[in-house]
Write a protein that holds these residues in place. Structure first.
Motif, PDB file in Angstrom:
ATOM      1  N   GLN A  12       0.824  -1.202   0.000  1.00 45.79           N
ATOM      2  CA  GLN A  12       0.000   0.000   0.000  1.00 45.79           C
ATOM      3  C   GLN A  12       0.860   1.254   0.000  1.00 45.79           C
ATOM      4  OE1 GLN A  12      -2.157  -1.018   3.565  1.00 45.79           O
ATOM      5  NE2 GLN A  12      -4.089  -1.165   2.440  1.00 45.79           N
ATOM      6  N   ALA A  13       1.902   1.253   0.828  1.00 47.93           N
ATOM      7  CA  ALA A  13       2.777   2.424   0.899  1.00 47.93           C
ATOM      8  C   ALA A  13       3.425   2.698  -0.439  1.00 47.93           C
ATOM      9  CB  ALA A  13       3.843   2.208   1.973  1.00 47.93           C
ATOM     10  N   SER A  14       3.915   1.655  -1.102  1.00 51.84           N
ATOM     11  CA  SER A  14       4.554   1.821  -2.401  1.00 51.84           C
ATOM     12  C   SER A  14       3.585   2.402  -3.417  1.00 51.84           C
ATOM     13  CB  SER A  14       5.111   0.481  -2.880  1.00 51.84           C
ATOM     14  OG  SER A  14       5.668   0.612  -4.160  1.00 51.84           O
ATOM     15  N   ALA A  15       2.326   1.976  -3.345  1.00 51.09           N
ATOM     16  CA  ALA A  15       1.334   2.399  -4.331  1.00 51.09           C
ATOM     17  C   ALA A  15       1.063   3.896  -4.276  1.00 51.09           C
ATOM     18  CB  ALA A  15       0.031   1.628  -4.125  1.00 51.09           C
ATOM     19  N   VAL A  16       1.247   4.525  -3.116  1.00 53.64           N
ATOM     20  CA  VAL A  16       0.986   5.957  -3.012  1.00 53.64           C
ATOM     21  C   VAL A  16       2.273   6.771  -2.977  1.00 53.64           C
ATOM     22  CG1 VAL A  16      -1.245   5.668  -1.909  1.00 53.64           C
ATOM     23  CG2 VAL A  16       0.789   5.851  -0.484  1.00 53.64           C
ATOM     24  N   GLY A  17       3.364   6.155  -3.367  1.00 51.46           N
ATOM     25  CA  GLY A  17       4.596   6.901  -3.484  1.00 51.46           C
ATOM     26  C   GLY A  17       5.284   7.196  -2.165  1.00 51.46           C
ATOM     27  N   GLN A  18       4.937   6.450  -1.104  1.00 52.91           N
ATOM     28  CA  GLN A  18       5.551   6.679   0.194  1.00 52.91           C
ATOM     29  C   GLN A  18       6.563   5.578   0.490  1.00 52.91           C
ATOM     30  OE1 GLN A  18       4.919   9.171   2.162  1.00 52.91           O
ATOM     31  NE2 GLN A  18       2.891   9.938   1.724  1.00 52.91           N
ATOM     32  N   PRO A  19       7.735   5.936   1.012  1.00 55.97           N
ATOM     33  CA  PRO A  19       8.592   4.892   1.538  1.00 55.97           C
ATOM     34  C   PRO A  19       7.917   4.291   2.761  1.00 55.97           C
ATOM     35  CG  PRO A  19       9.514   7.036   2.033  1.00 55.97           C
ATOM     36  CD  PRO A  19       8.305   7.264   1.183  1.00 55.97           C
ATOM     37  N   PHE A  20       7.998   2.980   2.924  1.00 58.04           N
ATOM     38  CA  PHE A  20       7.245   2.357   4.004  1.00 58.04           C
ATOM     39  C   PHE A  20       8.013   2.362   5.321  1.00 58.04           C
ATOM     40  CE2 PHE A  20       8.887  -1.016   1.211  1.00 58.04           C
ATOM     41  CZ  PHE A  20       9.798  -1.622   2.036  1.00 58.04           C
ATOM     42  N   THR A  21       9.257   2.797   5.303  1.00 58.70           N
ATOM     43  CA  THR A  21       9.935   3.174   6.538  1.00 58.70           C
ATOM     44  C   THR A  21      10.563   4.522   6.288  1.00 58.70           C
ATOM     45  OG1 THR A  21      12.007   2.106   5.910  1.00 58.70           O
ATOM     46  CG2 THR A  21      10.449   0.796   7.196  1.00 58.70           C
ATOM     47  N   ARG A  22      10.895   5.241   7.345  1.00 57.55           N
ATOM     48  CA  ARG A  22      11.392   6.589   7.213  1.00 57.55           C
ATOM     49  C   ARG A  22      12.712   6.758   7.944  1.00 57.55           C
ATOM     50  NH1 ARG A  22       7.891  10.720   6.234  1.00 57.55           N
ATOM     51  NH2 ARG A  22       6.310  10.146   4.744  1.00 57.55           N
ATOM     52  N   ASN A  23      13.500   7.667   7.468  1.00 57.10           N
ATOM     53  CA  ASN A  23      14.697   8.099   8.167  1.00 57.10           C
ATOM     54  C   ASN A  23      14.253   9.139   9.197  1.00 57.10           C
ATOM     55  OD1 ASN A  23      17.010   9.307   9.051  1.00 57.10           O
ATOM     56  ND2 ASN A  23      17.799   9.813   7.018  1.00 57.10           N
ATOM     57  N   ASP A  24      14.264   8.780  10.474  1.00 54.96           N
ATOM     58  CA  ASP A  24      13.728   9.661  11.508  1.00 54.96           C
ATOM     59  C   ASP A  24      14.507  10.962  11.649  1.00 54.96           C
ATOM     60  OD1 ASP A  24      11.652   7.952  12.140  1.00 54.96           O
ATOM     61  OD2 ASP A  24      12.830   6.844  13.616  1.00 54.96           O
ATOM     62  N   ASN A  48       6.301   4.704 -16.885  1.00 58.42           N
ATOM     63  CA  ASN A  48       5.046   3.962 -16.818  1.00 58.42           C
ATOM     64  C   ASN A  48       4.452   4.035 -15.411  1.00 58.42           C
ATOM     65  OD1 ASN A  48       2.919   2.237 -17.190  1.00 58.42           O
ATOM     66  ND2 ASN A  48       4.151   0.396 -17.501  1.00 58.42           N
ATOM     67  N   GLY A  49       3.496   4.937 -15.235  1.00 57.25           N
ATOM     68  CA  GLY A  49       2.715   4.991 -14.009  1.00 57.25           C
ATOM     69  C   GLY A  49       3.519   5.263 -12.749  1.00 57.25           C
ATOM     70  N   LEU A  50       4.381   6.285 -12.767  1.00 57.02           N
ATOM     71  CA  LEU A  50       5.241   6.547 -11.610  1.00 57.02           C
ATOM     72  C   LEU A  50       4.471   7.269 -10.505  1.00 57.02           C
ATOM     73  CD1 LEU A  50       8.627   7.702 -13.184  1.00 57.02           C
ATOM     74  CD2 LEU A  50       7.701   5.396 -12.899  1.00 57.02           C
ATOM     75  N   ASN A  51       4.669   6.794  -9.269  1.00 59.19           N
ATOM     76  CA  ASN A  51       4.113   7.431  -8.079  1.00 59.19           C
ATOM     77  C   ASN A  51       5.227   7.571  -7.055  1.00 59.19           C
ATOM     78  OD1 ASN A  51       1.014   7.448  -8.506  1.00 59.19           O
ATOM     79  ND2 ASN A  51       1.598   5.348  -9.027  1.00 59.19           N
ATOM     80  N   ILE A  52       5.479   8.811  -6.613  1.00 60.02           N
ATOM     81  CA  ILE A  52       6.542   9.018  -5.634  1.00 60.02           C
ATOM     82  C   ILE A  52       6.349  10.367  -4.952  1.00 60.02           C
ATOM     83  CG2 ILE A  52       8.146  10.027  -7.317  1.00 60.02           C
ATOM     84  CD1 ILE A  52      10.426   8.563  -5.826  1.00 60.02           C
ATOM     85  N   ASP A  53       6.649  10.435  -3.662  1.00 61.87           N
ATOM     86  CA  ASP A  53       6.700  11.679  -2.922  1.00 61.87           C
ATOM     87  C   ASP A  53       8.160  11.980  -2.609  1.00 61.87           C
ATOM     88  OD1 ASP A  53       3.698  11.157  -0.890  1.00 61.87           O
ATOM     89  OD2 ASP A  53       3.947  11.927  -2.917  1.00 61.87           O
ATOM     90  N   LEU A  54       8.591  13.185  -2.927  1.00 60.83           N
ATOM     91  CA  LEU A  54       9.977  13.603  -2.716  1.00 60.83           C
ATOM     92  C   LEU A  54       9.995  14.657  -1.622  1.00 60.83           C
ATOM     93  CD1 LEU A  54      10.770  13.803  -6.500  1.00 60.83           C
ATOM     94  CD2 LEU A  54      11.701  12.096  -4.936  1.00 60.83           C
ATOM     95  N   TYR A  55      10.908  14.507  -0.666  1.00 57.56           N
ATOM     96  CA  TYR A  55      10.846  15.282   0.569  1.00 57.56           C
ATOM     97  C   TYR A  55      11.854  16.420   0.611  1.00 57.56           C
ATOM     98  CZ  TYR A  55       7.765  11.588   1.921  1.00 57.56           C
ATOM     99  OH  TYR A  55       6.719  10.698   1.934  1.00 57.56           O
ATOM    100  N   GLN A  56      11.467  17.489   1.294  1.00 55.93           N
ATOM    101  CA  GLN A  56      12.283  18.694   1.382  1.00 55.93           C
ATOM    102  C   GLN A  56      13.571  18.441   2.161  1.00 55.93           C
ATOM    103  OE1 GLN A  56      10.143  22.038   2.977  1.00 55.93           O
ATOM    104  NE2 GLN A  56       8.351  21.688   1.672  1.00 55.93           N
ATOM    105  N   LYS A  57      14.630  19.140   1.716  1.00 54.91           N
ATOM    106  CA  LYS A  57      15.898  19.178   2.428  1.00 54.91           C
ATOM    107  C   LYS A  57      16.416  17.783   2.748  1.00 54.91           C
ATOM    108  CE  LYS A  57      15.063  23.841   4.073  1.00 54.91           C
ATOM    109  NZ  LYS A  57      14.931  24.768   5.204  1.00 54.91           N
ATOM    110  N   ASN A  58      16.351  16.935   1.728  1.00 56.12           N
ATOM    111  CA  ASN A  58      16.947  15.614   1.723  1.00 56.12           C
ATOM    112  C   ASN A  58      17.668  15.429   0.405  1.00 56.12           C
ATOM    113  OD1 ASN A  58      15.860  14.010   4.148  1.00 56.12           O
ATOM    114  ND2 ASN A  58      13.985  14.895   3.295  1.00 56.12           N
ATOM    115  N   VAL A  59      18.539  14.422   0.356  1.00 62.18           N
ATOM    116  CA  VAL A  59      19.073  13.945  -0.913  1.00 62.18           C
ATOM    117  C   VAL A  59      18.321  12.668  -1.262  1.00 62.18           C
ATOM    118  CG1 VAL A  59      21.070  13.081  -2.169  1.00 62.18           C
ATOM    119  CG2 VAL A  59      21.366  14.916  -0.486  1.00 62.18           C
ATOM    120  N   THR A  60      17.686  12.660  -2.428  1.00 59.13           N
ATOM    121  CA  THR A  60      17.048  11.449  -2.954  1.00 59.13           C
ATOM    122  C   THR A  60      17.832  10.990  -4.166  1.00 59.13           C
ATOM    123  OG1 THR A  60      14.850  12.130  -2.197  1.00 59.13           O
ATOM    124  CG2 THR A  60      14.947  10.455  -3.921  1.00 59.13           C
TER     125      THR A  60
END
Length: 279
Positions: A12-24, A48-60
Motif C-alpha cells: 500500500q505504501a509503495s502504491a501511493v509513493g511513500q517509503p514504508f519506513t522513514r529516516n527519523d 510507466n505509471g510513476l508514483n513518488i513523494d519527494l521530501y524537502q531538504k533531503n538527498v534522494t
C-alpha cells in the motif's frame, strides 16, 4: 514508524509513493508529489505509471540500469522534456499544490525554483563572476553591483569554491578544472535561490577527489535545498542519499530510505541490482 505515515502494508505504501519506513533524522515535509506519471518518446513509452513523494531538504538518489528512465524522470520535474518535440506526458507532477505541467505554469519561473546540474560541467563562456551573477540579474534578484558581488561570494562559498577563485573572478569559467567547473555550475544553480536542485550524474566525469568534494557539498547543501540526483554509483547513493528510488524499465520498483533499501530490499529486482547480479 513515523506518525506521518499511517499503518499500511509495504504494498500500500509503495502504491501511493511513500517509503514504508522513514529516516527519523530527515525532514518529512513534501517537496514534490508525483502521481500516475507516464511519458512517451513518440510511440515508445519511457515512464510507466510513476508514483513518488519527494521530501524537502533531503538527498534522494535515483538508481537503476542505463535506459531505465531515471534522467527522463528527472527532467519531468522542471519540464526540460518540453524541449523534445516527440515527448508526450500524462499524469501529475505537483509542487505547492500546483501541477507543473499546467498550461498556466511559467516554465522560466519553474526552472528558477527547480535548478539543474548536468553530467558534464557546462559553464557559460563568460567570467567566473558572470557565470554566477548573470541569471540572478536577469531574474531581478539583484541589480546593484554591491548586491551582485555579495550574492556571487555567497553562492561560491556555498559551493565550496570561493577560496579557490576569489582572486580570479574575471577569468573564464572554462579555465577551471573539471571538478571546479562542476562546483561553479552548482554555484550558478543555487544563486537564483531555488527550492530544488536536480543533479544528473554530477560526478560521473570527475576524478575521485573531485567526486568526494561534490558528495561532501551535497551533504551540506541539503540543509538549504531539496536535492534529487541520478547516479550509477551504488556506493555514492549509499553515502549521500537519505532516500533512494530504484528504477527498472520505466517503473519505480522500490522506494525507501536508503539504509533500508540497501540492507533489506523488499523486491528481488532491487536486491539483484544492488548486489551486482545485473546492471
Amino acid at each position: 514508524m513515523n506518525s506521518q505515515v499511517p499503518e499500511m502494508s509495504k504494498q500500500q505504501a509503495s502504491a501511493v509513493g511513500q517509503p514504508f519506513t522513514r529516516n527519523d533524522d530527515a525532514c518529512h515535509d513534501l517537496s514534490i508529489r508525483v502521481r500516475d506519471l507516464n511519458l512517451w518518446y513518440g510511440k515508445a513509452q519511457a515512464l510507466n505509471g510513476l508514483n513518488i513523494d519527494l521530501y524537502q531538504k533531503n538527498v534522494t538518489a535515483l538508481i537503476g540500469p542505463s535506459g531505465c528512465g531515471k534522467s527522463t524522470f528527472l527532467r519531468c520535474l522542471n519540464r526540460m522534456n518540453d524541449l523534445i518535440p516527440s515527448v508526450r506526458i500524462e499524469g501529475l507532477v505537483e509542487m505547492d499544490g500546483r501541477d507543473v505541467n499546467a498550461a498556466k505554469m511559467d516554465e522560466v519561473a519553474l526552472r528558477r525554483r527547480v535548478g539543474m546540474v548536468f553530467q558534464k560541467p557546462n559553464p557559460f563562456p563568460k567570467s567566473i563572476f558572470e557565470n554566477v551573477a548573470y541569471a540572478p540579474r536577469m531574474h531581478d534578484i539583484v541589480s546593484r553591483k554591491g548586491e551582485q558581488e555579495e550574492l556571487v561570494e555567497k553562492a561560491l562559498r556555498d559551493a565550496g569554491l570561493w577560496n579557490e577563485v576569489k582572486d580570479k573572478l574575471h577569468e573564464p569559467g572554462t579555465s577551471l578544472s573539471g571538478g571546479q567547473q562542476q562546483r561553479l555550475c552548482i554555484a550558478r544553480a543555487i544563486a537564483v535561490q531555488p527550492d530544488v536542485i536536480l543533479m544528473d550524474e554530477p560526478t560521473s566525469a570527475l576524478d575521485p577527489i573531485s567526486t568526494a568534494t561534490i558528495e561532501d557539498l551535497m551533504d551540506k547543501l541539503k540543509k538549504q535545498f531539496t536535492i534529487i540526483t541520478v547516479t550509477h554509483n551504488m556506493q555514492q547513493a549509499a553515502r549521500v542519499a537519505d532516500y533512494t528510488a530504484f528504477f527498472h524499465l520505466g517503473e519505480i520498483i522500490e522506494y525507501n530510505d536508503t539504509k533500508t533499501l540497501f540492507s533489506n530490499p523488499a523486491t528481488k529486482k532491487a536486491e539483484d541490482y544492488i548486489t551486482g547480479r545485473y546492471g
